[in-house]
Design a protein around this motif. Structure first.
Motif, PDB file in Angstrom:
ATOM      1  N   ILE A 116     -17.370 -15.110 -30.523  1.00  0.00           N
ATOM      2  CA  ILE A 116     -16.455 -13.980 -30.360  1.00  0.00           C
ATOM      3  C   ILE A 116     -17.078 -12.705 -30.907  1.00  0.00           C
ATOM      4  N   SER A 117     -17.776 -12.800 -32.012  1.00  0.00           N
ATOM      5  CA  SER A 117     -18.461 -11.636 -32.571  1.00  0.00           C
ATOM      6  C   SER A 117     -19.501 -11.089 -31.596  1.00  0.00           C
ATOM      7  N   GLU A 118     -20.271 -11.977 -30.977  1.00  0.00           N
ATOM      8  CA  GLU A 118     -21.273 -11.569 -29.999  1.00  0.00           C
ATOM      9  C   GLU A 118     -20.613 -10.909 -28.784  1.00  0.00           C
ATOM     10  N   LEU A 119     -19.506 -11.472 -28.341  1.00  0.00           N
ATOM     11  CA  LEU A 119     -18.789 -10.907 -27.194  1.00  0.00           C
ATOM     12  C   LEU A 119     -18.260  -9.510 -27.517  1.00  0.00           C
ATOM     13  N   LEU A 120     -17.767  -9.317 -28.735  1.00  0.00           N
ATOM     14  CA  LEU A 120     -17.255  -8.009 -29.125  1.00  0.00           C
ATOM     15  C   LEU A 120     -18.371  -6.971 -29.229  1.00  0.00           C
ATOM     16  N   ASN A 158     -13.575 -23.088 -22.999  1.00  0.00           N
ATOM     17  CA  ASN A 158     -12.902 -24.303 -23.454  1.00  0.00           C
ATOM     18  C   ASN A 158     -11.600 -23.935 -24.176  1.00  0.00           C
ATOM     19  N   PRO A 159     -10.702 -24.893 -24.361  1.00  0.00           N
ATOM     20  CA  PRO A 159      -9.394 -24.599 -24.962  1.00  0.00           C
ATOM     21  C   PRO A 159      -9.476 -23.988 -26.363  1.00  0.00           C
ATOM     22  N   VAL A 160     -10.444 -24.404 -27.169  1.00  0.00           N
ATOM     23  CA  VAL A 160     -10.558 -23.860 -28.531  1.00  0.00           C
ATOM     24  C   VAL A 160     -10.929 -22.379 -28.486  1.00  0.00           C
ATOM     25  N   LEU A 161     -11.924 -22.031 -27.684  1.00  0.00           N
ATOM     26  CA  LEU A 161     -12.328 -20.637 -27.551  1.00  0.00           C
ATOM     27  C   LEU A 161     -11.177 -19.813 -26.968  1.00  0.00           C
ATOM     28  N   TYR A 162     -10.516 -20.335 -25.957  1.00  0.00           N
ATOM     29  CA  TYR A 162      -9.389 -19.623 -25.355  1.00  0.00           C
ATOM     30  C   TYR A 162      -8.278 -19.379 -26.388  1.00  0.00           C
ATOM     31  N   HIS A 163      -7.983 -20.396 -27.158  1.00  0.00           N
ATOM     32  CA  HIS A 163      -6.933 -20.283 -28.177  1.00  0.00           C
ATOM     33  C   HIS A 163      -7.280 -19.170 -29.178  1.00  0.00           C
ATOM     34  N   CYS A 164      -8.529 -19.133 -29.612  1.00  0.00           N
ATOM     35  CA  CYS A 164      -8.950 -18.094 -30.561  1.00  0.00           C
ATOM     36  C   CYS A 164      -8.896 -16.704 -29.928  1.00  0.00           C
ATOM     37  N   LEU A 165      -9.337 -16.592 -28.674  1.00  0.00           N
ATOM     38  CA  LEU A 165      -9.254 -15.311 -27.969  1.00  0.00           C
ATOM     39  C   LEU A 165      -7.797 -14.863 -27.850  1.00  0.00           C
ATOM     40  N   ALA A 166      -6.915 -15.816 -27.569  1.00  0.00           N
ATOM     41  CA  ALA A 166      -5.488 -15.495 -27.434  1.00  0.00           C
ATOM     42  C   ALA A 166      -4.901 -15.066 -28.778  1.00  0.00           C
ATOM     43  N   LEU A 167      -5.242 -15.764 -29.852  1.00  0.00           N
ATOM     44  CA  LEU A 167      -4.726 -15.401 -31.174  1.00  0.00           C
ATOM     45  C   LEU A 167      -5.180 -14.004 -31.591  1.00  0.00           C
ATOM     46  N   LEU A 168      -6.396 -13.650 -31.208  1.00  0.00           N
ATOM     47  CA  LEU A 168      -6.953 -12.337 -31.541  1.00  0.00           C
ATOM     48  C   LEU A 168      -6.563 -11.265 -30.515  1.00  0.00           C
ATOM     49  N   LYS A 169      -5.770 -11.671 -29.529  1.00  0.00           N
ATOM     50  CA  LYS A 169      -5.326 -10.774 -28.452  1.00  0.00           C
ATOM     51  C   LYS A 169      -6.507 -10.168 -27.687  1.00  0.00           C
ATOM     52  N   LEU A 170      -7.482 -11.022 -27.400  1.00  0.00           N
ATOM     53  CA  LEU A 170      -8.681 -10.588 -26.678  1.00  0.00           C
ATOM     54  C   LEU A 170      -8.734 -11.116 -25.247  1.00  0.00           C
ATOM     55  N   THR A 171      -7.704 -11.799 -24.808  1.00  0.00           N
ATOM     56  CA  THR A 171      -7.732 -12.341 -23.444  1.00  0.00           C
ATOM     57  C   THR A 171      -7.663 -11.239 -22.397  1.00  0.00           C
ATOM     58  N   ASP A 172      -7.186 -10.055 -22.776  1.00  0.00           N
ATOM     59  CA  ASP A 172      -7.174  -8.930 -21.846  1.00  0.00           C
ATOM     60  C   ASP A 172      -8.450  -8.093 -21.931  1.00  0.00           C
ATOM     61  N   VAL A 173      -9.232  -8.312 -22.961  1.00  0.00           N
ATOM     62  CA  VAL A 173     -10.481  -7.564 -23.147  1.00  0.00           C
ATOM     63  C   VAL A 173     -11.593  -8.153 -22.292  1.00  0.00           C
ATOM     64  N   PHE A 174     -11.610  -9.465 -22.177  1.00  0.00           N
ATOM     65  CA  PHE A 174     -12.642 -10.155 -21.417  1.00  0.00           C
ATOM     66  C   PHE A 174     -12.040 -10.718 -20.130  1.00  0.00           C
ATOM     67  N   HIS A 175     -12.831 -10.737 -19.081  1.00  0.00           N
ATOM     68  CA  HIS A 175     -12.397 -11.278 -17.798  1.00  0.00           C
ATOM     69  C   HIS A 175     -12.643 -12.779 -17.814  1.00  0.00           C
ATOM     70  N   LEU A 176     -11.587 -13.571 -17.696  1.00  0.00           N
ATOM     71  CA  LEU A 176     -11.714 -15.021 -17.740  1.00  0.00           C
ATOM     72  C   LEU A 176     -11.732 -15.575 -16.333  1.00  0.00           C
ATOM     73  N   LEU A 177     -12.741 -16.383 -16.054  1.00  0.00           N
ATOM     74  CA  LEU A 177     -12.880 -17.007 -14.741  1.00  0.00           C
ATOM     75  C   LEU A 177     -12.641 -18.505 -14.871  1.00  0.00           C
ATOM     76  N   PRO A 178     -12.138 -19.133 -13.827  1.00  0.00           N
ATOM     77  CA  PRO A 178     -11.962 -20.592 -13.857  1.00  0.00           C
ATOM     78  C   PRO A 178     -13.324 -21.279 -13.861  1.00  0.00           C
ATOM     79  N   GLY A 210     -20.028  -1.238 -24.154  1.00  0.00           N
ATOM     80  CA  GLY A 210     -19.593  -0.755 -22.854  1.00  0.00           C
ATOM     81  C   GLY A 210     -19.741  -1.745 -21.715  1.00  0.00           C
ATOM     82  N   ALA A 211     -20.157  -2.956 -22.015  1.00  0.00           N
ATOM     83  CA  ALA A 211     -20.334  -3.965 -20.973  1.00  0.00           C
ATOM     84  C   ALA A 211     -18.990  -4.556 -20.568  1.00  0.00           C
ATOM     85  N   HIS A 212     -18.880  -4.892 -19.285  1.00  0.00           N
ATOM     86  CA  HIS A 212     -17.734  -5.660 -18.789  1.00  0.00           C
ATOM     87  C   HIS A 212     -18.161  -7.124 -18.871  1.00  0.00           C
ATOM     88  N   VAL A 213     -17.468  -7.892 -19.688  1.00  0.00           N
ATOM     89  CA  VAL A 213     -17.869  -9.271 -19.967  1.00  0.00           C
ATOM     90  C   VAL A 213     -16.951 -10.233 -19.221  1.00  0.00           C
TER      91      VAL A 213
END
Length: 104
Positions: A63-67, A82-102, A73-76
């Motif tokens: 997550i630190s690297e992604l931030l 995986n569910p653990v990473l997603y859960h952490c992104l959601a807790l940090l309210k970062l799911t709207d910052v990064f584009h999540l693909l299936p 200025g990159a679109h990531v």
């Protein structure tokens, strides 16, 4: 209740998209490269399913690297989150910052 990846972006990353491997290239190195080229904001695709650093260094490292990339200025775009990473992104309210693909 555990969050699930329901808000995956339905839009595929627009070309050109650069595949990034955070196992071999630190985000700070990518940022320096991006600053030298000074072109339109880059679109970076990261396959989280194959990241060894996610298992060895942990979710906080990834997550630190992604931030770092986002702040540069990159679109990531993240694939195979995986569910653990997603859960952490959601807790940090970062799911709207990064584009999540299936999963690919």
């Amino acid at each position: 209740m555990r969050p699930t990846p329901q808000n995956f972006s339905s839009v595929q990353p627009l070309l050109p998209t650069t595949l990034v491997n955070l196992d071999t290239t630190p985000a700070t190195q990518l940022v320096r490269r991006l600053q030298r080229t000074r072109q339109a904001p880059p679109r970076l695709l990261i396959d989280c399913g194959s990241l060894r650093c996610l298992r060895t260094l942990g979710v906080s490292h990834v997550i630190s690297e992604l931030l770092v990339l986002h702040r540069a200025g990159a679109h990531v775009w993240l694939r195979n989150v995986n569910p653990v990473l997603y859960h952490c992104l959601a807790l940090l309210k970062l799911t709207d910052v990064f584009h999540l693909l299936p999963a690919a």
